[in-house]
Design a protein around this motif. Structure first.
Motif, short mmCIF file in Angstrom:
data_model
loop_
_atom_site.label_atom_id
_atom_site.label_comp_id
_atom_site.label_asym_id
_atom_site.label_seq_id
_atom_site.Cartn_x
_atom_site.Cartn_y
_atom_site.Cartn_z
N LEU A 10 0.96 -0.98 -0.15
CA LEU A 10 -0.23 -0.35 0.19
C LEU A 10 0.56 1.54 0.00
O LEU A 10 0.61 2.09 -0.98
CB LEU A 10 -0.75 0.25 1.24
N LEU A 11 2.27 1.29 0.76
CA LEU A 11 2.47 2.11 0.91
C LEU A 11 3.28 2.67 -1.14
O LEU A 11 3.52 4.16 -1.19
CB LEU A 11 4.08 1.85 1.25
N MET A 64 2.36 5.78 -3.48
CA MET A 64 3.49 6.63 -3.53
C MET A 64 3.38 6.57 -5.07
O MET A 64 3.30 7.71 -5.82
CB MET A 64 5.04 6.01 -3.27
N THR A 65 3.29 5.23 -6.60
CA THR A 65 2.62 5.78 -7.40
C THR A 65 1.92 6.33 -7.82
O THR A 65 1.86 7.71 -8.42
CB THR A 65 2.68 4.36 -7.50
N GLY A 66 0.70 6.53 -6.96
CA GLY A 66 -0.95 6.97 -7.47
C GLY A 66 0.21 8.62 -6.91
O GLY A 66 -0.58 9.75 -7.31
N ALA A 67 0.77 9.53 -5.98
CA ALA A 67 0.99 10.18 -5.91
C ALA A 67 1.37 10.93 -6.61
O ALA A 67 1.35 12.66 -7.41
CB ALA A 67 1.60 10.42 -4.31
N MET A 68 2.46 10.52 -7.18
CA MET A 68 3.65 10.89 -8.09
C MET A 68 3.15 11.15 -9.43
O MET A 68 2.45 11.91 -10.39
CB MET A 68 4.61 9.68 -7.97
N PHE A 69 2.07 10.40 -9.67
CA PHE A 69 1.19 10.41 -10.83
C PHE A 69 -0.01 11.75 -10.51
O PHE A 69 -0.05 12.19 -11.94
CB PHE A 69 -0.22 8.84 -11.19
N ALA A 70 -0.22 12.04 -9.98
CA ALA A 70 -1.00 12.91 -9.65
C ALA A 70 -0.91 14.15 -9.75
O ALA A 70 -1.16 15.46 -10.18
CB ALA A 70 -2.07 12.96 -8.46
N THR A 119 -5.86 5.61 -5.23
CA THR A 119 -4.86 4.72 -5.78
C THR A 119 -5.04 3.99 -4.51
O THR A 119 -4.47 2.31 -4.92
CB THR A 119 -3.43 5.36 -5.98
N THR A 120 -4.91 4.20 -3.31
CA THR A 120 -4.63 2.99 -2.20
C THR A 120 -5.92 2.61 -1.92
O THR A 120 -5.83 0.70 -1.74
CB THR A 120 -4.57 4.03 -1.18
N LEU A 121 -7.04 2.70 -1.90
CA LEU A 121 -7.92 2.03 -2.35
C LEU A 121 -7.67 0.80 -3.26
O LEU A 121 -8.59 -0.41 -2.94
CB LEU A 121 -9.59 2.69 -1.67
N ILE A 122 -7.94 1.41 -4.40
CA ILE A 122 -7.46 0.51 -5.38
C ILE A 122 -6.42 -1.12 -5.57
O ILE A 122 -6.55 -1.93 -6.07
CB ILE A 122 -7.19 1.36 -7.28
N GLY A 123 -5.57 -0.20 -4.96
CA GLY A 123 -4.39 -1.46 -4.74
C GLY A 123 -5.07 -2.10 -3.65
O GLY A 123 -4.31 -3.27 -3.72
#
Length: 264
Positions: A123-124, A128-134, A155-159
Motif C-alpha cells: 500500500l505504501l 507513492m505511485t499514485g501520488a507521483m502520477f497525480a 489509488t490506495t483503495l484500488i491497490g
C-alpha cells in the motif's frame, strides 16, 4: 497471549520493516520510474494521440480534452499494475525461492502478521505511485491541485482491492509461469478494456456489461469522476463500496491461504 494483545500491531510492523529494509536498495529507481512513466504517457497522449482525438471524436468525450479524460484511467491502471507487480512475484518468491516467509513463520510472527506487514508495504508503494502520477498530472494542468489530492487515497483503495486477492492466490502458486499467465490473460485485458483509454459505452452490450463489472472499471470511474468534478454521492458510494468489498473478501481469503501454506 495477553502480551500479544497489548502489542498486536507490532508484529506486522516488524514484517513491514523487513520490506522497507529491502526497498532501501532500489527506492531511487522506483521513484524515477514513478515520475517517468506518467511523463512519457502524458507527453505522448497529449502531444500526439490526444490532439487527433480532440479534433475527430470530441463528442464521444462530451467535450472533455482527451488528456484530462485519460489521466485518471492511467492512474487507476498504474495502481493495479503496481499492486500486481508487488503482490504476485514477491509473495511467490517469499514462499518458494527466497524463503523469507518461511523464515519469518519460524519466529513468533503469525502468518497474518506476515500478511499484514507485506500488505502495508504494498500500500505504501501504490500510494507513492499514485501520488507521483497525480502530481505530474497537476503539473501538466490536467487535474486541479485540490482534486489531485483526492486521487492518492483512491489509488490506495484500488491497490488494496487488488493486493488482498492477488496475495491470497500468489501464496499458493508453485510455478512462476502462472504469474505470467495471470498478467497476460487478466491484468492486461483489464488494462485495455476497463475504460482506461476509451469510454466503455463504445463496447458491444455484453462486453460493456462485463467491463463495467470489473474492479478496475470501478477504480477508473472513481478516479475520473473525482478528477473531472463529475462525481456524485451515489456513484462514489457504489465504486468505493465495490472496491472495499473486494478488499475485504480478498483479505479473508488471504488470511486462510497464508495460514494453510505457512503452517504446512
Amino acid at each position: 497471549m495477553p502480551e500479544r494483545t497489548v502489542t498486536g500491531a507490532a508484529p506486522a510492523l516488524r514484517e513491514l520493516g523487513y520490506w522497507l529494509h529491502r526497498y532501501r536498495r532500489i527506492w531511487r529507481g522506483t521513484v524515477v520510474i514513478s515520475v517517468a512513466n506518467p511523463l512519457l504517457f502524458l507527453t505522448a497522449l497529449g502531444a500526439g494521440l490526444g490532439k487527433l482525438i480532440n479534433t475527430r471524436t470530441a463528442a464521444a468525450l462530451h467535450g472533455t480534452p482527451y488528456l484530462h479524460f485519460v489521466l485518471p484511467g492511467l492512474l487507476a491502471a498504474a495502481a493495479m499494475q503496481t499492486t500486481y507487480v508487488e503482490a504476485a512475484g514477491p509473495v511467490l518468491q517469499s514462499v518458494r525461492t527466497r524463503g523469507n516467509y518461511r523464515a519469518a513463520a519460524t519466529t513468533p510472527l503469525d502468518p497474518t502478521d506476515i500478511l499484514y506487514g507485506h500488505l502495508l508495504f504494498i500500500l505504501l508503494r501504490v500510494t507513492m505511485t499514485g501520488a507521483m502520477f497525480a502530481l505530474v498530472g497537476a503539473a501538466f494542468g490536467t487535474v486541479g491541485a485540490t482534486r489531485a489530492l483526492l486521487l492518492a487515497p483512491c489509488t490506495t483503495l484500488i491497490g488494496l482491492a487488488f493486493a488482498t486477492p492477488v496475495a491470497a492466490w500468489a501464496v499458493t502458486v508453485s510455478r512462476p509461469a502462472s504469474l505470467t499467465m495471470m498478467m497476460r490473460f487478466a491484468i492486461l485485458p483489464l488494462y485495455m478494456f476497463s475504460g482506461t483509454f476509451f469510454p466503455t459505452t463504445g463496447l458491444p452490450g455484453p462486453l460493456r456489461d462485463l467491463a463495467e463489472a470489473t474492479p478496475l472499471w470501478h477504480g477508473v470511474e472513481l478516479c475520473r469522476s473525482l478528477a473531472l468534478g463529475t462525481a456524485t454521492a451515489a456513484a462514489t458510494a457504489v465504486h468505493v463500496g465495490y472496491l472495499a468489498a473486494m478488499a475485504a473478501v480478498g483479505l479473508w481469503a488471504a488470511r486462510r491461504s497464508y495460514r494453510r501454506v505457512l503452517h504446512a
